[in-house]
Write an enzyme that holds these catalytic residues in place. Sequence first.
Site, PDB file in Angstrom:
ATOM      1  N   SER A  49       0.851  -1.182   0.000  1.00  0.00           N
ATOM      2  CA  SER A  49       0.000   0.000   0.000  1.00  0.00           C
ATOM      3  C   SER A  49       0.889   1.235   0.000  1.00  0.00           C
ATOM      4  CB  SER A  49      -0.910   0.008   1.229  1.00  0.00           C
ATOM      5  OG  SER A  49      -1.824   1.086   1.140  1.00  0.00           O
ATOM      6  N   GLU A  50       0.562   2.204  -0.855  1.00  0.00           N
ATOM      7  CA  GLU A  50       1.471   3.336  -1.105  1.00  0.00           C
ATOM      8  C   GLU A  50       1.788   4.143   0.151  1.00  0.00           C
ATOM      9  OE1 GLU A  50      -0.855   5.412  -3.973  1.00  0.00           O
ATOM     10  OE2 GLU A  50      -1.925   6.600  -2.507  1.00  0.00           O
ATOM     11  N   ASN A  51       0.890   4.077   1.148  1.00  0.00           N
ATOM     12  CA  ASN A  51       1.117   4.858   2.358  1.00  0.00           C
ATOM     13  C   ASN A  51       1.977   4.119   3.376  1.00  0.00           C
ATOM     14  OD1 ASN A  51      -1.225   3.218   2.377  1.00  0.00           O
ATOM     15  ND2 ASN A  51      -1.882   4.140   4.289  1.00  0.00           N
TER      16      ASN A  51
END
Lengths: 219, 233
Positions: A49-51
Amino acid sequence: MSYAKLTREQIAARIARDIPEGAYVNLGIGMPTLVGNHLPKDREIFLHSENGILGMGPAPAAGLEDMDLINAGKEPVTLLTGGAYFHHTDSFAMMRGRHLDIAVLGAFQVSVSGDLANWSTGGDAIPAVGGAMDLAVGAKNVWVMMEHLTKTGESKIVERCTYPLTGIGVVKRIYTDLAVIDITPRGLVASQLLPGLTFEELHRLTGIPVLPSGARAAA
Amino acid sequence: MIDKILPSVEAALADVGDGSTVLIGGFGGAGVPEELIDALIAQGARELTIVNNNAGNAEFGVAALLKAGRVRKIVCSYPRTADSYLFEALYRAGKVELELVPQGTLSERMRAAGAGIGAFYTPTGYGTDLAKGKETRMIDGRGHVLEHPIRGDVALVKAERGDRWGNLVYRKSARNFGPTMASAAKCTIAQVYEIVELGALDPECIVTPGIFVTRVVKVPRKKTTAVPAEAAA
């Protein structure tokens, strides 16, 4: 013959079947998130997940939500045993530095040469891009998940994108509700057509020649 | 004795000037330094350039800064959410400028500032509307876009705990932009839920070393989880 288009869940299940053991995968916001519900239980697959999450797990049970642990769509998720947290720049190094094996993204349009348009329909909307352009250029394989046709019946696979581009020549494969289509140097190559759907009909709907998988280019 | 701990968010923000570029951590609701943002509103600095992934939700955080009329420009990747109506109204009225940046480029531009890099080439955005007017170059047969650092006058970050030297650790995906922003500003202010003695943070696990942190301020813990035992750990 008539045919029934695949549902979004059925497209997601098709994509999940094609993700191999050990793959590092980012599922885009929206429709691609559904792929996570269909991953084969006997394979270890790493969701990114990009975060800042690797080894992202499913949504928590009701009452166990933790708003410090969310996905790119800002929904609560969980971490698998063995998962890791890291900061944004490391996370995007994974995306931009060719470390992810597969990114599954939604799209407004994909061109025959793999151009992707998925961040803006132009016009008056407030522009927002998020991590779409980073994934488009950075993942080793960009797979698109989308309905084959717009609501008004136009093909979303086009000669040239008319919507603003996300990346040039980046898409390798498109999973639609009609077929799976690989973008190759000799053109669009389709497989897994719906039962009852002919290549001629797929060609007609797409408006662009579609070759059967395994077929040789015409001499 | 070095003690970067300040007694209040007001004291920590006292010298933020009009026209400052303020880097603000957070992704969605995770890692948003809400108490520092509220104190920045009360402090009154105007004509701010805000660098954040989003442009605020409802009327909290960055949206509250917008509502108070303190923001001249927003640099972000994703200003459009279900409840970003404050930004949308100001943007459409021409009252706030938007610089839209791909999220990884946003983060890397701040990393570049923190690492002393003059500029860098990236394939992200090449051939798209977001590369318009930017210098480009073919490298190994691939189009790249030249991107410049984003330096902050101030960074506001939310961490879980810190010590008087400014060492920080974060919690889960609330880490997000914090470490990079901390390195990219002249003055980095961290809000933490817990201040611990020097040596209490495992040196192998410190995420942001104190050299990147100017001030630390403790704020009361909000309930971020439905599992109190875990939050108290």
